[in-house]
Design an enzyme around this catalytic site. Structure first.
Site, PDB file in Angstrom:
ATOM      1  N   ARG A  51       0.685  -1.138  -0.059  1.00  0.00           N
ATOM      2  CA  ARG A  51       0.218  -0.098   0.148  1.00  0.00           C
ATOM      3  C   ARG A  51       0.878   1.185  -0.014  1.00  0.00           C
ATOM      4  O   ARG A  51       0.335   2.219  -0.260  1.00  0.00           O
ATOM      5  CB  ARG A  51      -0.838   0.177   1.189  1.00  0.00           C
ATOM      6  CG  ARG A  51      -2.139   1.241   1.049  1.00  0.00           C
ATOM      7  CD  ARG A  51      -2.980   1.435   2.406  1.00  0.00           C
ATOM      8  NE  ARG A  51      -2.082   1.852   3.354  1.00  0.00           N
ATOM      9  CZ  ARG A  51      -1.977   1.341   4.550  1.00  0.00           C
ATOM     10  NH1 ARG A  51      -2.520  -0.071   4.773  1.00  0.00           N
ATOM     11  NH2 ARG A  51      -1.493   1.872   5.611  1.00  0.00           N
ATOM     12  N   TYR A 105     -13.079  17.267 -16.529  1.00  0.00           N
ATOM     13  CA  TYR A 105     -13.571  15.599 -16.466  1.00  0.00           C
ATOM     14  C   TYR A 105     -14.816  15.699 -15.492  1.00  0.00           C
ATOM     15  O   TYR A 105     -14.543  16.246 -14.347  1.00  0.00           O
ATOM     16  CB  TYR A 105     -12.619  14.512 -16.026  1.00  0.00           C
ATOM     17  CG  TYR A 105     -12.950  13.200 -15.949  1.00  0.00           C
ATOM     18  CD1 TYR A 105     -13.692  12.526 -17.099  1.00  0.00           C
ATOM     19  CD2 TYR A 105     -12.983  12.613 -14.657  1.00  0.00           C
ATOM     20  CE1 TYR A 105     -14.211  11.297 -16.614  1.00  0.00           C
ATOM     21  CE2 TYR A 105     -13.272  11.413 -14.334  1.00  0.00           C
ATOM     22  CZ  TYR A 105     -14.153  10.749 -15.463  1.00  0.00           C
ATOM     23  OH  TYR A 105     -14.573   9.466 -14.985  1.00  0.00           O
ATOM     24  N   ASP A 176      -4.427  18.284 -15.515  1.00  0.00           N
ATOM     25  CA  ASP A 176      -4.558  16.600 -16.100  1.00  0.00           C
ATOM     26  C   ASP A 176      -4.645  16.594 -17.545  1.00  0.00           C
ATOM     27  O   ASP A 176      -5.113  17.269 -18.273  1.00  0.00           O
ATOM     28  CB  ASP A 176      -6.117  16.361 -15.684  1.00  0.00           C
ATOM     29  CG  ASP A 176      -6.801  14.971 -16.011  1.00  0.00           C
ATOM     30  OD1 ASP A 176      -6.121  14.587 -17.121  1.00  0.00           O
ATOM     31  OD2 ASP A 176      -7.778  14.574 -15.542  1.00  0.00           O
ATOM     32  N   LYS A 201      -5.847   5.556 -19.463  1.00  0.00           N
ATOM     33  CA  LYS A 201      -6.120   5.799 -20.746  1.00  0.00           C
ATOM     34  C   LYS A 201      -4.984   5.489 -21.669  1.00  0.00           C
ATOM     35  O   LYS A 201      -4.458   4.297 -21.950  1.00  0.00           O
ATOM     36  CB  LYS A 201      -6.454   7.235 -20.895  1.00  0.00           C
ATOM     37  CG  LYS A 201      -7.350   7.935 -19.948  1.00  0.00           C
ATOM     38  CD  LYS A 201      -8.748   6.964 -20.040  1.00  0.00           C
ATOM     39  CE  LYS A 201      -9.648   7.522 -18.881  1.00  0.00           C
ATOM     40  NZ  LYS A 201     -10.986   6.570 -18.680  1.00  0.00           N
TER      41      LYS A 201
HETATM   42  C1  LIG Z   1      -9.498  13.493 -18.326  1.00  0.00           C
HETATM   43  C2  LIG Z   1      -9.613  12.520 -17.449  1.00  0.00           C
HETATM   44  N1  LIG Z   1      -9.094  12.404 -16.244  1.00  0.00           N
HETATM   45  C3  LIG Z   1      -9.341  11.640 -15.233  1.00  0.00           C
HETATM   46  C4  LIG Z   1     -10.169  10.560 -15.355  1.00  0.00           C
HETATM   47  C5  LIG Z   1     -10.396   9.616 -14.250  1.00  0.00           C
HETATM   48  O1  LIG Z   1      -9.534   8.400 -14.421  1.00  0.00           O
HETATM   49  P1  LIG Z   1      -9.760   7.035 -13.887  1.00  0.00           P
HETATM   50  O2  LIG Z   1     -11.227   6.583 -14.521  1.00  0.00           O
HETATM   51  O3  LIG Z   1      -8.741   6.439 -14.216  1.00  0.00           O
HETATM   52  O4  LIG Z   1     -10.170   7.362 -12.322  1.00  0.00           O
HETATM   53  C6  LIG Z   1     -10.633  10.558 -16.600  1.00  0.00           C
HETATM   54  C7  LIG Z   1     -11.612   9.319 -16.777  1.00  0.00           C
HETATM   55  O5  LIG Z   1     -12.060   9.151 -17.804  1.00  0.00           O
HETATM   56  C8  LIG Z   1     -10.620  11.157 -17.711  1.00  0.00           C
HETATM   57  O6  LIG Z   1     -10.978  11.250 -18.688  1.00  0.00           O
END
Ligand SMILES: Cc1ncc(COP(=O)(O)O)c(C=O)c1O
Length: 385
Positions: A51, A105, A176, A201
């Site tokens: 962890r 997001y 992000d 992704k």
């Molecule tokens: C731009 C973006 N940031 C963060 C996330 C969240 O990622 P996770 O699904 O791996 O938690 C996503 C998920 O679709 C995303 O498209």
């Protein structure tokens, strides 16, 4: 890894992170599927429990991610949302204030808008197209959180003036950059302090793992790691191994995503059923010039707005034979989704319209298949409108 390879993503993807090169050592790092390690006192070192984020597989991907991003350090976590949440908590400390782009997001928006205020962390959202960042900054603001490119309209915000403004006030800028991947956009080279990736992704690239990365200054990553040990979003060793395998081909996959998406976007531009094609590589995109300057590839995401509206989008999606109707992005397979059912389901049609996401908007994550096969699939799905 030899220093001379430090700046080449293709080489980092394959060789980044610690590699045991002694005779007999496996070329592929084994999965250390162990929750705990032989350890009896601090004299035995830091590796004691998975962890804690320093299991050999977790370290392998973290070191590779830091090298790809060009940051001092990184930590790999159990999801992109885990990475986002730990970033916010690490940057703000206790109660405090965040300035965030209003184009984030969906789950990140909900986290900042609904969840964290219940714990004393407030967020002021700024529409990046209006850009009134300074007005939103307060004395207790410690974090500016943005997304480049944005989902699903693929807008590119210039982070450089924003970083200068934030740094003058002692704030951290986190971005992000999931939609771009570090191959297309090296966020840290523009002044951004902390890069968040949903490694689910492009980094993973095969739609078979949920993971996240926080990359940034060593002291910040140390704080994220400390919090992660308490909140617990650790990356499972097997998932870390899968992520490392995906990252080995990140550079070649991104090259193919970029080429395929450009070809598909240009093809959609000539179709009468399509009112608008959204792709930063097209001259028609509002941020094309900025994207050309900041990014080394325009990415694999393409959005189209069908003239026939929501019904046409439903029909198009149901007739796809090769592309798969599914949320998510960044995998080798082409995926299609409608933001009105997924990321932007919580907004009214009027709110979506205001953000440039009318009914009929289809988001495509263009994969690495043969582009003529993809175009043939889109053509037959459109032809039956
Ligand atoms: C731009 C973006 N940031 C963060 C996330 C969240 O990622 P996770 O699904 O791996 O938690 C996503 C998920 O679709 C995303 O498209």
């Amino acid at each position: 890894m030899a220093d001379s390879h430090d700046s080449h993503p293709a080489t980092i993807g394959v060789h980044g992170g610690a590699h045991d090169r002694t005779p007999g050592a496996p070329v592929v790092p084994p999965i250390t599927q162990s929750a705990t390690f032989h350890w009896s006192s601090p004299a035995d070192g830091e590796l004691l429990y998975s962890r804690y984020g320093n299991n050999p597989n977790q370290r392998q991907v973290a070191e590779k991610a830091a090298a790809l991003e060009g940051t001092e350090a990184a930590v790999a976590l159990g999801s992109g949302m885990g990475a986002t949440a730990m970033t916010v908590l690490a940057a703000v400390g206790g109660e405090g204030h965040v300035v965030a782009s209003s184009r984030l997001y969906g789950a990140t928006q909900v986290l900042l808008r609904d969840e964290l205020p219940r714990r004393g962390i407030e967020t002021t959202f700024v529409d990046p197209e209006e850009g009134h960042w300074e007005d939103a900054m307060r004395d207790d603001t410690s974090l500016v959180f943005i997304e480049i490119p944005t989902n699903p309209t693929l807008r590119i915000l210039d982070p450089r003036p924003l970083c200068a403004m934030a740094h003058d006030r002692g704030m951290i800028v986190a971005c992000d950059a999931t939609f771009a991947s570090p191959v297309n956009f090296r966020a840290a080279s523009t002044g951004i302090d902390v890069v968040v990736q949903s490694a689910t992704k492009y980094l993973g690239g095969h739609s078979d793992v949920i993971a996240g990365v926080v990359a940034g200054p060593a002291d910040f990553v140390r704080e994220v790691t400390r919090l992660s040990r308490l909140y617990g979003p650790a990356l499972d060793p097997h998932s870390a191994w899968l992520l490392d395998r995906g990252m080995r081909t990140l550079d070649v996959r991104m090259a193919r995503h970029n080429e395929n998406a450009m070809a598909v976007a240009r093809w959609f531009e000539g179709r009468p059923e399509v009112g608008r094609v959204v792709y930063p590589g097209l001259e028609s995109h509002p941020d094309h010039t900025l994207a050309s300057e900041l990014m080394s590839g325009f990415g694999g995401m393409v959005s189209v707005v069908l003239e026939g509206g929501g019904d046409a989008a439903d029909r198009f999606m149901s007739r796809l034979g090769l592309a798969i109707a599914a949320p998510s992005l960044g995998g080798v397979e082409t995926l299609a989704s409608q933001p009105r059912y997924t990321s932007h389901v919580g907004l009214t049609p009027e709110e979506r319209n205001a953000q440039g996401i009318p009914d009929g908007f289809v988001r495509l994550s263009i994969g690495v298949e043969d582009r003529q096969d993809l175009i043939a699939d889109f053509e037959q799905a459109l032809a039956q409108q």
